[in-house]
Design a protein around this motif. Structure first.
Motif, short mmCIF file in Angstrom:
data_model
loop_
_atom_site.label_atom_id
_atom_site.label_comp_id
_atom_site.label_asym_id
_atom_site.label_seq_id
_atom_site.Cartn_x
_atom_site.Cartn_y
_atom_site.Cartn_z
N LEU A 1 4.60 -14.04 7.77
CA LEU A 1 5.60 -13.18 8.39
C LEU A 1 5.09 -11.76 8.54
O LEU A 1 4.18 -11.33 7.82
N ALA A 2 5.69 -11.03 9.47
CA ALA A 2 5.44 -9.59 9.58
C ALA A 2 6.20 -8.92 8.44
O ALA A 2 7.43 -9.00 8.39
N LEU A 3 5.48 -8.28 7.54
CA LEU A 3 6.10 -7.71 6.33
C LEU A 3 6.08 -6.18 6.35
O LEU A 3 6.32 -5.54 5.34
N TYR A 4 5.78 -5.61 7.50
CA TYR A 4 5.97 -4.20 7.80
C TYR A 4 5.47 -3.28 6.68
O TYR A 4 4.32 -3.38 6.27
N SER A 5 6.33 -2.42 6.16
CA SER A 5 5.88 -1.37 5.23
C SER A 5 5.42 -1.89 3.88
O SER A 5 4.98 -1.10 3.04
N SER A 6 5.46 -3.20 3.67
CA SER A 6 4.81 -3.77 2.49
C SER A 6 3.34 -3.37 2.45
O SER A 6 2.74 -3.30 1.38
N SER A 7 2.75 -3.12 3.63
CA SER A 7 1.34 -2.71 3.67
C SER A 7 1.13 -1.34 3.01
O SER A 7 0.01 -1.04 2.56
N LYS A 8 2.17 -0.53 2.94
CA LYS A 8 2.05 0.74 2.21
C LYS A 8 1.80 0.47 0.73
O LYS A 8 1.07 1.21 0.06
N GLY A 9 2.42 -0.58 0.19
CA GLY A 9 2.18 -0.95 -1.20
C GLY A 9 0.75 -1.41 -1.43
O GLY A 9 0.12 -1.04 -2.43
N ALA A 10 0.21 -2.22 -0.51
CA ALA A 10 -1.18 -2.66 -0.63
C ALA A 10 -2.13 -1.47 -0.51
O ALA A 10 -3.13 -1.38 -1.24
N THR A 11 -1.81 -0.55 0.39
CA THR A 11 -2.63 0.66 0.54
C THR A 11 -2.58 1.49 -0.72
O THR A 11 -3.61 1.99 -1.21
N ALA A 12 -1.39 1.64 -1.29
CA ALA A 12 -1.24 2.42 -2.53
C ALA A 12 -2.03 1.78 -3.67
O ALA A 12 -2.58 2.49 -4.53
N LEU A 13 -2.10 0.46 -3.70
CA LEU A 13 -2.85 -0.22 -4.75
C LEU A 13 -4.34 0.05 -4.60
O LEU A 13 -5.04 0.31 -5.60
N VAL A 14 -4.85 0.02 -3.38
CA VAL A 14 -6.27 0.37 -3.16
C VAL A 14 -6.53 1.81 -3.59
O VAL A 14 -7.52 2.09 -4.28
N VAL A 15 -5.65 2.73 -3.20
CA VAL A 15 -5.83 4.13 -3.58
C VAL A 15 -5.81 4.27 -5.10
O VAL A 15 -6.64 4.99 -5.69
N ALA A 16 -4.90 3.57 -5.77
CA ALA A 16 -4.82 3.65 -7.23
C ALA A 16 -6.11 3.16 -7.88
O ALA A 16 -6.59 3.75 -8.86
N LEU A 17 -6.68 2.10 -7.34
CA LEU A 17 -7.96 1.61 -7.87
C LEU A 17 -9.06 2.63 -7.69
O LEU A 17 -9.91 2.82 -8.58
N LEU A 18 -9.06 3.31 -6.55
CA LEU A 18 -10.10 4.32 -6.29
C LEU A 18 -9.90 5.56 -7.16
O LEU A 18 -10.88 6.18 -7.59
N VAL A 19 -8.66 5.90 -7.44
CA VAL A 19 -8.39 6.98 -8.40
C VAL A 19 -8.88 6.56 -9.78
O VAL A 19 -9.52 7.34 -10.51
N GLN A 20 -8.59 5.34 -10.15
CA GLN A 20 -9.03 4.82 -11.44
C GLN A 20 -10.56 4.82 -11.55
O GLN A 20 -11.12 5.11 -12.62
N ASP A 21 -11.23 4.54 -10.44
CA ASP A 21 -12.70 4.55 -10.41
C ASP A 21 -13.29 5.95 -10.46
O ASP A 21 -14.48 6.12 -10.72
N GLY A 22 -12.49 6.97 -10.15
CA GLY A 22 -12.99 8.33 -10.02
C GLY A 22 -13.47 8.67 -8.63
O GLY A 22 -14.00 9.76 -8.40
N ALA A 23 -13.27 7.76 -7.66
CA ALA A 23 -13.71 8.01 -6.29
C ALA A 23 -12.75 8.92 -5.53
O ALA A 23 -13.13 9.53 -4.53
N LEU A 24 -11.49 9.01 -5.99
CA LEU A 24 -10.50 9.90 -5.40
C LEU A 24 -9.87 10.73 -6.51
O LEU A 24 -9.69 10.26 -7.63
N ASP A 25 -9.52 11.97 -6.16
CA ASP A 25 -8.87 12.90 -7.09
C ASP A 25 -7.54 13.31 -6.48
O ASP A 25 -7.49 13.91 -5.41
N LEU A 26 -6.45 12.97 -7.15
CA LEU A 26 -5.12 13.24 -6.60
C LEU A 26 -4.86 14.71 -6.39
O LEU A 26 -4.05 15.09 -5.52
N ASP A 27 -5.50 15.58 -7.15
CA ASP A 27 -5.22 17.01 -7.04
C ASP A 27 -6.25 17.77 -6.20
O ASP A 27 -6.25 18.99 -6.17
N ARG A 28 -7.06 17.03 -5.52
CA ARG A 28 -8.01 17.63 -4.58
C ARG A 28 -7.35 17.74 -3.21
O ARG A 28 -6.53 16.90 -2.82
#
Length: 387
Positions: free
Chosen positions: A58-85
């Motif tokens: 099915l088309a699950l629309y903004s559910s993809s924002k959750g998947a995107t947020a999960l990728v971002v969280a993993l990259l923050v956890q890795d140190g590849a992204l800094d939330l305060d930058r």
């Protein structure tokens, strides 16, 4: 009661009963799916209504924002992204029109004010996140950044995706496929392979009652409102959400604000990998990362929708909507009425998906309140909270 199909584990029979009532009352026309994991095991796998089975995509629309947020969280956890930058330190063009001080944290918490552009986007343009990102970067914000929040409905994914691409050299879709979807065998795709298109069941438009139609006509969306700008309702023709969800171009490109395709099974499994151990693997997010992304960063009246809501880092802190959930419950809704989340306090993951747009479809159709209450009650009976 309507006939439903699928299975539930012992102790979750009440969830099946509630789902049967939901299908009969709200989702027979178009059908719906419900999937739940508890302590790493699928305990609910149900579907019912017209034209949908457990394997339907099915088309699950903004559910993809959750998947995107999960990728971002993993990259923050890795140190590849800094939330305060500052976003502009990754993406210099974003500094235009006074946006140079906007941090990644503010962007992900819907506080940047970069909700759209004056002349809007066509459906074809919305399938191209790089194009959308470039135009948003050059545009002025619609409020002073970080002074309030408003739902970046069609902009969030393009903005977050551009930061990830510039910081890592790889797209959110690539990170998601390699780190989340493929290892866990998740039936939720950011980029639907063409050979799976035959399993797709088209989204269906809302069918309001005469009273609901009268309410819509009495409260039109002003073309110069932030709501109209954020959802391209100020353009001619205005944004058509059903056509967007059913577009093969959108399925293939998977614009991150709303282009993911999958099933309730798929989203429940994705969130099960957050909620606790799954397939012998530890949770995707460690305790510190989970605490950071689930903390409420924006709350109160949304400048775009005019409704009371809350946002964490990309995810929605779901206890603000469903108080029976734990304080670190995170997830996201999708336009037809879909709702999906992880509640690590109970090692619980939930996803409800429907095809036809509900009249009050977002965030999460109203029937989620009954389904979630039944699910939490069953999970609580099945075992005490783990944390």
């Amino acid at each position: 009661m309507s006939e439903v199909h699928g299975t539930v584990a012992p102790g979750f029979e009440s969830v099946r009963e509630e789902f049967a009532g939901v299908v009969a009352a709200e989702a027979r026309d178009g059908g719906a799916q419900l999937a739940v994991y508890h302590r790493g095991r699928q305990v609910v796998d149900l579907w019912g209504g017209d034209g949908v089975d457990g394997d339907s995509l099915l088309a699950l629309y903004s559910s993809s924002k959750g998947a995107t947020a999960l990728v971002v969280a993993l990259l923050v956890q890795d140190g590849a992204l800094d939330l305060d930058r500052e976003v502009a330190s990754y993406w210099p063009a974003f500094a235009a029109e006074g946006k140079g001080a906007v941090t990644l944290r503010a962007l992900l918490a819907h506080r940047a004010g970069v909700i759209g552009v004056a002349d809007g986007f066509t459906l074809d343009e919305l399938a191209d996140d790089r194009l959308v990102a470039a135009r948003l970067a050059a545009h002025r914000p619609y409020w002073d950044p970080d002074t309030g929040h408003g739902y970046h409905g069609l902009a969030f994914g393009a903005l977050a995706g551009e930061v990830v691409l510039r910081a890592t050299g790889r797209t959110v879709q690539e990170h998601y496929e390699e780190r989340i979807r493929a290892p866990y065998g998740i039936e939720y795709h950011l980029g639907l392979p063409e050979e799976l298109e035959s399993r797709f069941r088209p989204a269906l438009p809302m069918l309001p009652t005469p009273a609901q139609r009268a309410l819509q006509e009495a409260n039109p969306i002003a073309p110069d409102s932030l709501m109209a700008i954020a959802f391209c309702l100020h353009t001619e023709p205005p944004f058509d959400a059903v056509a967007y969800g059913n577009s093969r171009a959108v399925h293939a490109a998977a614009p991150l604000s709303g282009g993911g395709v999958g099933s309730a099974r798929g989203l429940a499994r994705m969130y099960a990998a957050v909620a606790g151990e799954l397939d012998g693997r530890p949770p995707l997010l460690g305790p510190a990362t989970l605490a950071a992304v689930s903390r409420v960063h924006s709350s109160g009246t949304d400048l775009v929708t005019g409704e009371k809501n809350a946002f964490g880092i990309g995810f929605v802190p779901l206890a603000t909507r469903y108080p029976e959930l734990g304080p670190t419950a995170i997830g996201h809704s999708g336009a037809p009425g879909t709702q999906s989340f992880a509640d690590p306090s109970r090692a619980l993951a939930y996803s409800y998906a429907r095809r036809r747009f509900a009249f009050a479809g977002g965030p999460g159709a109203p029937e989620n309140e009954r389904l979630i209450a039944a699910t939490v009650e069953a999970a609580t009976r099945a075992g005490r909270p783990v944390a």
